[in-house]
Design an enzyme around this catalytic site. Structure first.
Site, short mmCIF file in Angstrom:
data_model
loop_
_atom_site.label_atom_id
_atom_site.label_comp_id
_atom_site.label_asym_id
_atom_site.label_seq_id
_atom_site.Cartn_x
_atom_site.Cartn_y
_atom_site.Cartn_z
N ASN A 27 35.80 37.31 44.19
CA ASN A 27 36.66 38.41 44.65
C ASN A 27 35.73 39.57 45.01
OD1 ASN A 27 38.43 40.50 45.02
ND2 ASN A 27 39.20 40.53 42.91
N LYS A 62 36.46 42.32 46.30
CA LYS A 62 37.11 43.63 46.14
C LYS A 62 36.84 44.48 47.38
CE LYS A 62 37.04 42.93 41.21
NZ LYS A 62 37.05 43.47 39.86
N HIS A 100 46.40 40.98 41.08
CA HIS A 100 45.17 41.39 40.40
C HIS A 100 45.45 42.68 39.63
CE1 HIS A 100 41.11 42.79 39.66
NE2 HIS A 100 40.72 41.53 39.86
N GLU A 144 43.86 45.28 39.34
CA GLU A 144 43.60 46.52 40.09
C GLU A 144 44.77 46.85 41.01
OE1 GLU A 144 39.71 45.30 41.42
OE2 GLU A 144 39.06 45.37 39.32
N GLU A 150 42.50 37.28 33.45
CA GLU A 150 41.46 38.31 33.50
C GLU A 150 41.84 39.44 32.54
OE1 GLU A 150 39.25 38.20 37.53
OE2 GLU A 150 41.04 39.40 37.83
N GLY A 183 34.39 44.08 34.96
CA GLY A 183 33.35 45.03 35.34
C GLY A 183 32.71 45.77 34.18
N SER A 236 33.69 39.81 33.93
CA SER A 236 32.27 39.82 33.56
C SER A 236 31.68 38.42 33.42
CB SER A 236 32.05 40.63 32.27
OG SER A 236 32.41 41.99 32.49
#
Ligand code: 13P
Length: 255
Positions: free
Chosen positions: A12, A14, A100, A102, A170, A176, A216
């Site tokens: 991904n 992003k 996702h 985000e 996730e 991250g 991660s």
């Protein structure tokens, strides 16, 4: 009986990359997969919308699959700024990420909306990669399994099959941050996700749906994560922008 599930190593990207970067990264991933011959894993890259065309060209003939990071629920029409699943299929995508964390955070996407996006993906013949996972506060409150259960109930549509759906777990706090759950925690949550999918879709469907771990993942931790019985690949952010790291994760898949 357990259905064999080919590991899926998904990147991904992003909101990263201009045309030149995207072309170079896609070419490197394409060259890597071609160099593997008959690989025991599949690879997928999900660039931003602006790079889909260039990445599609760079991946030609490589076997690396192409996906988008989001889609509209609407088929077409007056939805300024949105991209339909038919447009994604037309541009060469075979996958799309939906839900996702985000998107859930930045755009307040709900389980209901994510479910409708997965249905739109299925209607256009795309694979939906449905993303779920708890926040740090939810985890600290001992609510991980409750959150995952309600996200599966709300986000996974009845149209989900092993051929059109992937579920990515996730943990939001692992994205991250360089932090991951323990190996046992990852396996336990993935096994729980599969049992929830079985209750909703039937055991055969649940046994065939690939479950990706994301958060991660890197060349240093990929081997032990990918060796877990209910982990069928990874959804990789930062490390997918470095072709050598993305390749090293892929070659960590158990033989
Ligand atoms: P990182 O691999 O950068 O933690 O991102 C994970 C992710 O959000 C993939 O969708």
């Amino acid at each position: 009986m357990t259905t064999p599930r080919t590991p899926l190593i998904a990147g991904n990207w992003k909101m990263n990359g201009l045309q030149g970067d995207g072309r170079a990264l896609a070419s490197a991933v394409a060259d890597f997969l071609k160099s593997q011959g008959a690989a025991n894993f599949e690879m997928l890259v999900c660039p931003p919308f602006t790079l889909i065309s260039a990445v599609h060209d760079a991946l030609a003939g490589s076997g690396v699959k192409l996906g988008a990071q989001d889609c509209s629920t609407a088929a077409k029409g007056a939805h300024t700024g949105d991209i339909s699943t038919d447009m994604l299929a037309d541009a060469g995508c075979t996958y799309v990420l939906v839900g996702h964390s985000e998107r859930r955070t930045d755009h307040r996407e709900t389980d209901e909306l994510v479910n409708a996006k997965a249905v739109a993906a299925h209607t256009s013949g795309l694979n939906a990669v449905i993303c779920i996972g708890e926040t740090e506060a939810e985890r600290d409150g001992g609510k991980t399994l409750d959150v995952v259960k309600s996200q599966i109930a709300g986000s996974v549509p009845g149209s989900a099959t092993a051929a059109n759906t992937v579920v990515a777990y996730e943990p939001v706090w692992a994205i991250g941050t360089g932090r991951t759950p323990t190996i046992d925690e990852v396996q336990d949550v993935h096994a729980f996700i599969r049992s929830e999918l079985a209750a909703k879709l039937g055991q055969d469907v649940a046994d065939g749906i690939r479950l990706l771990y994301g958060g991660s993942m890197n060349p240093g931790n990929a081997s032990e994560l990918l060796a877990l019985g209910d982990v069928d690949g990874g959804l990789i952010g930062g490390a997918s922008l470095k072709p050598e790291d993305f390749a090293a994760i892929a070659t960590s898949c158990p033989a």
